[in-house]
Design a protein around this motif. Structure first.
Motif, PDB file in Angstrom:
ATOM      1  N   GLY A 119      43.905  21.895  30.516  1.00 58.40           N
ATOM      2  CA  GLY A 119      43.906  21.614  29.093  1.00 58.40           C
ATOM      3  C   GLY A 119      45.121  22.158  28.382  1.00 58.40           C
ATOM      4  N   GLN A 120      45.039  22.213  27.080  1.00 59.17           N
ATOM      5  CA  GLN A 120      46.178  22.533  26.228  1.00 59.17           C
ATOM      6  C   GLN A 120      46.750  23.916  26.498  1.00 59.17           C
ATOM      7  N   ASP A 121      45.892  24.928  26.647  1.00 57.90           N
ATOM      8  CA  ASP A 121      46.365  26.296  26.843  1.00 57.90           C
ATOM      9  C   ASP A 121      46.230  26.753  28.296  1.00 57.90           C
ATOM     10  N   HIS A 122      46.384  25.815  29.208  1.00 61.27           N
ATOM     11  CA  HIS A 122      46.309  26.150  30.639  1.00 61.27           C
ATOM     12  C   HIS A 122      47.281  27.270  31.013  1.00 61.27           C
ATOM     13  N   SER A 123      48.474  27.245  30.432  1.00 59.35           N
ATOM     14  CA  SER A 123      49.499  28.233  30.788  1.00 59.35           C
ATOM     15  C   SER A 123      49.119  29.647  30.380  1.00 59.35           C
ATOM     16  N   ARG A 124      48.113  29.793  29.519  1.00 62.97           N
ATOM     17  CA  ARG A 124      47.716  31.126  29.053  1.00 62.97           C
ATOM     18  C   ARG A 124      46.576  31.706  29.898  1.00 62.97           C
ATOM     19  N   MET A 125      46.088  30.943  30.865  1.00 60.80           N
ATOM     20  CA  MET A 125      44.980  31.430  31.698  1.00 60.80           C
ATOM     21  C   MET A 125      45.510  32.309  32.818  1.00 60.80           C
ATOM     22  N   LEU A 126      45.992  33.471  32.433  1.00 55.18           N
ATOM     23  CA  LEU A 126      46.564  34.440  33.366  1.00 55.18           C
ATOM     24  C   LEU A 126      45.624  35.624  33.517  1.00 55.18           C
ATOM     25  N   PHE A 127      45.754  36.333  34.617  1.00 55.09           N
ATOM     26  CA  PHE A 127      44.970  37.551  34.827  1.00 55.09           C
ATOM     27  C   PHE A 127      45.710  38.458  35.803  1.00 55.09           C
ATOM     28  N   ASN A 128      45.201  39.657  35.959  1.00 51.36           N
ATOM     29  CA  ASN A 128      45.783  40.642  36.862  1.00 51.36           C
ATOM     30  C   ASN A 128      44.721  41.105  37.848  1.00 51.36           C
ATOM     31  N   VAL A 129      45.161  41.520  39.013  1.00 49.47           N
ATOM     32  CA  VAL A 129      44.268  42.082  40.026  1.00 49.47           C
ATOM     33  C   VAL A 129      44.807  43.452  40.405  1.00 49.47           C
ATOM     34  N   LYS A 130      43.985  44.464  40.200  1.00 48.16           N
ATOM     35  CA  LYS A 130      44.384  45.844  40.489  1.00 48.16           C
ATOM     36  C   LYS A 130      43.611  46.329  41.712  1.00 48.16           C
ATOM     37  N   VAL A 131      44.305  46.547  42.817  1.00 42.70           N
ATOM     38  CA  VAL A 131      43.686  47.030  44.054  1.00 42.70           C
ATOM     39  C   VAL A 131      43.860  48.546  44.120  1.00 42.70           C
ATOM     40  N   VAL A 132      42.742  49.244  44.198  1.00 39.76           N
ATOM     41  CA  VAL A 132      42.744  50.707  44.175  1.00 39.76           C
ATOM     42  C   VAL A 132      41.891  51.224  45.328  1.00 39.76           C
ATOM     43  N   SER A 133      41.800  52.541  45.432  1.00 36.83           N
ATOM     44  CA  SER A 133      40.942  53.148  46.443  1.00 36.83           C
ATOM     45  C   SER A 133      39.480  52.889  46.095  1.00 36.83           C
ATOM     46  N   PRO A 134      38.584  52.908  47.102  1.00 35.02           N
ATOM     47  CA  PRO A 134      37.162  52.692  46.813  1.00 35.02           C
ATOM     48  C   PRO A 134      36.605  53.669  45.779  1.00 35.02           C
ATOM     49  N   GLU A 135      37.119  54.905  45.776  1.00 33.41           N
ATOM     50  CA  GLU A 135      36.634  55.900  44.828  1.00 33.41           C
ATOM     51  C   GLU A 135      37.006  55.522  43.397  1.00 33.41           C
ATOM     52  N   ARG A 136      38.250  55.091  43.193  1.00 33.09           N
ATOM     53  CA  ARG A 136      38.678  54.673  41.858  1.00 33.09           C
ATOM     54  C   ARG A 136      37.938  53.410  41.411  1.00 33.09           C
ATOM     55  N   TYR A 137      37.641  52.545  42.363  1.00 35.49           N
ATOM     56  CA  TYR A 137      36.901  51.329  42.042  1.00 35.49           C
ATOM     57  C   TYR A 137      35.495  51.667  41.538  1.00 35.49           C
ATOM     58  N   GLU A 138      34.813  52.563  42.239  1.00 35.56           N
ATOM     59  CA  GLU A 138      33.474  52.965  41.816  1.00 35.56           C
ATOM     60  C   GLU A 138      33.511  53.631  40.448  1.00 35.56           C
ATOM     61  N   GLN A 139      34.548  54.437  40.191  1.00 36.66           N
ATOM     62  CA  GLN A 139      34.672  55.092  38.895  1.00 36.66           C
ATOM     63  C   GLN A 139      34.914  54.063  37.792  1.00 36.66           C
ATOM     64  N   HIS A 140      35.666  53.016  38.097  1.00 40.47           N
ATOM     65  CA  HIS A 140      35.915  51.969  37.098  1.00 40.47           C
ATOM     66  C   HIS A 140      34.616  51.275  36.713  1.00 40.47           C
ATOM     67  N   LEU A 141      33.753  51.007  37.679  1.00 47.03           N
ATOM     68  CA  LEU A 141      32.472  50.373  37.373  1.00 47.03           C
ATOM     69  C   LEU A 141      31.629  51.280  36.479  1.00 47.03           C
ATOM     70  N   LYS A 142      31.669  52.573  36.757  1.00 43.55           N
ATOM     71  CA  LYS A 142      30.927  53.508  35.912  1.00 43.55           C
ATOM     72  C   LYS A 142      31.492  53.546  34.491  1.00 43.55           C
ATOM     73  N   ASP A 143      32.813  53.442  34.388  1.00 46.46           N
ATOM     74  CA  ASP A 143      33.442  53.432  33.067  1.00 46.46           C
ATOM     75  C   ASP A 143      33.023  52.192  32.276  1.00 46.46           C
ATOM     76  N   LEU A 144      32.908  51.059  32.954  1.00 45.56           N
ATOM     77  CA  LEU A 144      32.452  49.844  32.271  1.00 45.56           C
ATOM     78  C   LEU A 144      31.007  50.006  31.789  1.00 45.56           C
ATOM     79  N   ALA A 145      30.180  50.669  32.600  1.00 48.28           N
ATOM     80  CA  ALA A 145      28.791  50.897  32.181  1.00 48.28           C
ATOM     81  C   ALA A 145      28.732  51.804  30.961  1.00 48.28           C
ATOM     82  N   LYS A 146      29.611  52.818  30.916  1.00 53.17           N
ATOM     83  CA  LYS A 146      29.635  53.725  29.772  1.00 53.17           C
ATOM     84  C   LYS A 146      30.080  52.998  28.504  1.00 53.17           C
ATOM     85  N   LYS A 147      30.917  51.977  28.655  1.00 49.13           N
ATOM     86  CA  LYS A 147      31.362  51.201  27.499  1.00 49.13           C
ATOM     87  C   LYS A 147      30.284  50.241  27.005  1.00 49.13           C
ATOM     88  N   GLY A 148      29.184  50.143  27.739  1.00 47.79           N
ATOM     89  CA  GLY A 148      28.124  49.223  27.355  1.00 47.79           C
ATOM     90  C   GLY A 148      28.260  47.832  27.935  1.00 47.79           C
TER      91      GLY A 148
END
Length: 321
Positions: A269-298
């Motif tokens: 569609g019109q704004d196809h060029s804006r459909m960008l994203f990033n992928v951050k690969v981290v250690s399993p420990e940092r990944y688990e902490q990120h999920l907990k941070d998302l839960a704390k944010k609600g």
């Protein structure tokens, strides 16, 4: 001797111009390649693979280039051979013998392309079956939701502070049961919803950021809310369509930490060029902490996965299992 009495051949200026053009082309090619990293040349334009599965795709890409180069050399060789050995003679002006049919040659240019296509088809089908094999139970499952004009990521995990069950969550009703069989028990989950104006805080690249653990098998379940998109993480060398009413899936094992760029590879569609994203690969420990941070944010539970499959599509997939 030329008509004006000079010994200079009229062909010499043309040869001199051709030599000058070839020299200029060589200088231009050399100048533009000064900043090229020759260590990247074997990848033939592909980025450095960032998953355990990506080298298989890179090998197929390199093999395709090798086949194309072999065919090109054959064609160029035949053209040059014809130009050199069958050029018009200066002394003989009669028309050379004409050959209407040559069965060996006709059989050759029929059989050889069939062999080339068959070999490419074999290796492509072999690698595709390996890359799309999801029989192994994943360590991590992520529902990627495409929508105009960004992405949402449902982390299907049992996260402290998040209650619920992904297998019965109504927001994931669009995902077929055959995928839900591998969902973790009591996976309340967390989510991220992106906007086109969002940027990664570390790199400044536009789009939301999907977090992945290094060394863990990640299954992507791809769903859409509106039109066909395409989920492409560039260094993964793997992309797949995100189709409304049809669930696609593949899995990879990231083996390199870092932040990588992704985009929609389907004109949506019109704004196809804006459909960008990033992928951050981290250690399993940092990944688990990120999920907990998302839960704390609600950001607990799941966002709607998209358009559910029709009965016809469900029946088709059931019959193929």
């Amino acid at each position: 001797m030329s008509p004006n009495g000079s010994d200079r051949s009229p062909r010499r200026p043309m040869r001199r111009k051709l030599l000058q053009a070839l020299t200029a082309g060589l200088v231009l090619a050399t100048a533009t390649g000064c900043s090229y990293n020759w260590e990247d040349f074997p990848r033939l334009g592909m980025p450095t693979p960032a998953t355990e599965e990506a080298p298989r795709i890179l090998s197929l890409w390199q093999g395709s280039w090798a086949a194309a180069l072999a065919v090109g050399c054959l064609v160029w060789g035949l053209i040059l051979w014809s130009c050199i050995f069958h050029r018009r003679s200066r002394t003989k002006v009669e028309v050379p013998p004409q050959t209407r049919y040559n069965m060996p040659i006709e059989a050759l240019y029929t059989v050889v392309p069939l062999i080339i296509v068959s070999v490419l088809f074999y290796f492509t089908a072999r690698d595709e079956s390996k890359l799309l094999d999801i029989s192994k139970k994943p360590d991590v499952t992520i529902n990627v939701v495409g929508y105009q004009w960004s992405w949402a990521f449902n982390y299907i995990e049992a996260v402290p502070g998040s209650t619920g069950d992904a297998k019965t969550d109504k927001n994931l009703a669009a995902i077929p049961d055959r995928f839900k069989n591998d969902f973790p028990a009591a996976a309340g989950g967390v989510y991220e919803v992106g906007t086109p104006g969002e940027r990664n805080p570390q790199t400044g690249n536009p789009g939301p950021t999907l977090w992945l653990p290094k060394g863990k098998t990640v299954r992507f379940i791809l769903t859409s809310r509106d039109v066909i998109h395409d989920f492409w993480v560039i260094p993964f060398l793997m992309k797949q369509d995100v189709i409304p009413g049809h669930t696609n899936s593949f899995q990879v094992t990231p083996d390199m930490e870092g932040t990588f760029r992704g985009k929609c590879a389907e004109l949506c569609g019109q704004d196809h060029s804006r459909m960008l994203f990033n992928v951050k690969v981290v250690s399993p420990e940092r990944y688990e902490q990120h999920l907990k941070d998302l839960a704390k944010k609600g950001q607990t539970g799941y966002v709607p996965a998209g358009i559910a499959q029709t009965s016809h599509e469900k029946n088709r997939e059931t019959n193929n299992l």
